[in-house]
Enzyme design. Structure first.
Site, mmCIF file in Angstrom:
data_model
loop_
_atom_site.group_PDB
_atom_site.id
_atom_site.type_symbol
_atom_site.label_atom_id
_atom_site.label_comp_id
_atom_site.label_asym_id
_atom_site.label_seq_id
_atom_site.Cartn_x
_atom_site.Cartn_y
_atom_site.Cartn_z
ATOM 1 N N LYS A 42 0.856 -1.195 0.000
ATOM 2 C CA LYS A 42 0.000 0.000 0.000
ATOM 3 C C LYS A 42 0.891 1.244 0.000
ATOM 4 C CE LYS A 42 -3.280 2.571 2.934
ATOM 5 N NZ LYS A 42 -4.176 2.533 4.107
ATOM 6 N N ASP A 74 -2.298 10.115 3.930
ATOM 7 C CA ASP A 74 -3.721 9.772 4.056
ATOM 8 C C ASP A 74 -4.414 10.778 4.968
ATOM 9 O OD1 ASP A 74 -6.196 8.641 4.165
ATOM 10 O OD2 ASP A 74 -5.590 6.875 5.343
ATOM 11 N N LYS A 87 -9.887 12.961 8.380
ATOM 12 C CA LYS A 87 -9.486 12.476 9.700
ATOM 13 C C LYS A 87 -9.396 13.634 10.685
ATOM 14 C CE LYS A 87 -6.507 8.652 8.161
ATOM 15 N NZ LYS A 87 -7.210 7.549 8.832
ATOM 16 N N ASP A 127 1.654 6.089 5.670
ATOM 17 C CA ASP A 127 0.674 5.177 5.075
ATOM 18 C C ASP A 127 1.220 4.512 3.796
ATOM 19 O OD1 ASP A 127 -1.737 3.983 5.599
ATOM 20 O OD2 ASP A 127 -2.928 5.430 4.464
ATOM 21 N N ASP A 180 -12.003 7.476 3.541
ATOM 22 C CA ASP A 180 -10.835 7.138 4.363
ATOM 23 C C ASP A 180 -10.489 5.645 4.274
ATOM 24 O OD1 ASP A 180 -8.745 7.574 6.032
ATOM 25 O OD2 ASP A 180 -9.937 7.779 7.871
ATOM 26 N N GLU A 209 -9.378 4.026 1.856
ATOM 27 C CA GLU A 209 -8.797 4.109 0.510
ATOM 28 C C GLU A 209 -7.792 2.998 0.236
ATOM 29 O OE1 GLU A 209 -7.593 5.599 3.077
ATOM 30 O OE2 GLU A 209 -5.499 5.038 2.861
ATOM 31 N N ARG A 247 -7.868 -0.213 0.888
ATOM 32 C CA ARG A 247 -8.449 -1.431 0.298
ATOM 33 C C ARG A 247 -8.810 -1.208 -1.168
ATOM 34 N NH1 ARG A 247 -12.830 -1.532 5.164
ATOM 35 N NH2 ARG A 247 -11.182 -0.359 6.174
#
Ligand code: BES
Ligand code: ZN
Ligand code: ZN
Length: 494
Positions: A262, A267, A274, A285, A344, A346, A348
């Site tokens: 990933k 993020d 967030k 991230d 959020d 994102e 996956r």
């Protein structure tokens, strides 16, 4: 930091710092030698309790004669000794050496250690030294004021240095350096570590090692590949998304393992933004991406006999007038449609397209590394990687590698009862479940929709970033997963 090993006799060591590891309740052959050579010095210091040999303890002694100084480092009790204890002792030595003036040091390689032969001990020494000395100072105008060790010479009491021990030392160093590579990438702030920077680093790896081929797909090619889930995440960012492909294929007919990382370089959560508190940490991230790049680099340097493909979907996740919105529906590369409930979730989404892309390699195994869910941090904390798999037989192999490296994994379930929670009323899937509990599992179940091969999903959200210092792991990016995976791949027979 350079590592060498020699069989120089103790008599020839002069005018420098010598490091000796010592148990609290036993004498190693090396300690005996030092006692013989320096008038029973260690025995005296133990008697006066100036040095106890306790794990985590150290003591500097000045044997007057020709040696500048002797650094004694405790190994603890002999019957409690293991690799983790040794790593802690090495870390103590490395930290102590930072406050002593010598940049070059000699270390007596201990022998007769329970559960650890010389070959393993040499490997542990070089790797742990490297990782303990690690600091990230790229953005400080003044480097820390302490000694940087430039050269570590291991001394073995054997007559000659075997090729096996030299190889082991070298391999450990290669792996240590790739962990440093992963940590550095993770520690760079979001404004530096953009998708383009990840791509540049990947291309550099290919320049350094001809066995590695690297391709980078930009927005246009990503569109051509129909990676619409990745494009949806990237829509809010000014930075171009990159899909990075690293290929190391030493065996035309061998097994193929695909690693996916990933690569969200920041993020913010997107429109489902967030909270501000701790948002700065979300520059990490892309730890999965860094881990995968480091693993492929190390595997190629070590010439592991397995075909290895690294895939990194890289983008920022930001809000803007062009950003994806809750309620939007996108058609992923696989053809499955995804209703975005939270922008959020994102990770996956970008992984969904990468997993589908992995299919084209007809892989024997696919492993993804992702800082995927806050839920795994709640469940397992900062010490354990959450491991999901659709092939249970792979778990003991992973656990064995975890034991050997200290990078721990914990098995997590792909609970079928929860599958219906990610069904959407308007599309094939929703990107978050209808209930908020068990999100680490829900996220894994979401990924499973894009999987048609043996697969391991490693949720590294807890372990990838350290908020407290530990032996051989300062605060910040940890590079966890690199050592685990090299150990796993080394012994892999699928
Ligand atoms: N990158 C985060 C996961 C994360 C959270 C990693 C905290 C490390 C620490 C991921 O993209 C995310 O935001 N996940 C959400 C999912 C939620 C919206 C269902 C989360 O875990 O809060
Ligand atoms: Zn997120
Ligand atoms: Zn994320």
């Amino acid at each position: 930091m350079k590592f060498t090993i020699s069989a120089k006799p103790l008599k020839q060591i002069a005018n420098q710092t010598l490091v000796l590891f010592s148990f609290s309740d036993a004498e190693t052959p090396e300690e005996k030698q030092v006692n013989r050579e320096f008038d029973g010095l260690v025995a005296k210091l133990k008697k006066t309790k100036d040095f106890t040999g306790k794990l985590g303890s150290a003591c500097v002694a000045y044997p007057a004669a020709r040696l500048k100084r002797l650094l004694l480092v405790g190994l603890g009790k002999k019957n409690e000794f293991n690799l983790a204890a040794f790593q802690k002792a090495i870390d103590t030595a490395a930290k102590k050496l930072k406050n002593l003036p010598d940049e070059k040091v000699s270390v007596l390689l201990p022998s007769g250690l329970p559960k650890l032969d010389r070959v393993a001990a040499a490997a542990a020494l070089s790797q742990t030294f490297l990782l303990s000395a690690y600091e990230f100072n790229d953005y400080k105008s003044q480097a820390n004021e302490h000694t940087q060790i430039t050269e570590v010479e291991l001394l073995t009491t054997q007559k000659t240095v075997s090729a096996k021990i030299k190889d082991s030392l070298l391999a450990a160093e290669v792996i240590g350096r790739s962990v440093v590579f992963a940590r550095n990438l993770g520690n760079h702030p979001g404004n530096a570590a953009t998708p383009a920077l990840l791509a540049r680093h990947a291309l550099n790896l290919a320049k350094e090692n001809k066995a590695l081929k690297v391709k980078v797909l930009g927005r246009k090619q990503v569109r051509k590949e129909r990676m619409n889930a990745l494009l949806a995440v990237a829509a809010g960012s000014e930075q171009e998304p990159k899909f990075i492909i690293l290929e190391y294929r030493p065996r035309a007919k061998g097994k193929t393992v695909v690693l996916i990382g990933k690569g969200i370089t920041f993020d913010s959560g997107g429109l489902s933004i967030k909270p501000a508190e701790k948002m700065e940490e979300m520059k990490f991230d892309m730890a999965g991406a860094a881990t995968v790049m480091a693993i492929v680099q190390a595997a190629a340097a070590l010439k592991l006999p397995v075909n290895l493909i690294g895939l990194v979907p890289a983008t920022e996740n930001l809000p803007s007038g062009r950003a994806m919105k809750p309620g939007d529906i996108v058609k992923s590369r696989s053809g499955k449609t995804i209703e975005i409930i939270s922008t959020d979730a994102e990770g996956r989404m970008v992984l969904a397209d990468a997993l589908d892309y992995a299919k084209s390699y007809q892989p024997d195994l696919v492993i993804d590394f992702a800082t995927l869910t806050g839920a795994i941090v709640v469940a397992l904390g900062d010490e354990l990687i959450g491991a999901f798999t659709n092939r249970q037989a792979l778990l003991p192999k992973l656990e064995r590698a975890a034991e050997l490296t200290g990078e721990k994994v914990w098995p997590m379930p792909l609970e079928p009862e929860y599958k219906e929670l990610i069904k959407s009323d308007f599309a094939d899937l929703r990107n978050i479940a209808a209930v908020r509990y068990g999100d680490a599992i829900n996220a894994a179940l979401f990924l499973q929709h894009f999987v048609s091969f043996p697969w391991i999903h490693l949720d590294i959200a807890g372990v990838a970033w350290a908020t407290r210092e530990k032996p051989y792991r300062p605060k910040g990016a940890t590079g966890t997963g690199v050592r685990l995976m090299i150990e796993f791949l080394k012994n892999l027979k699928i």
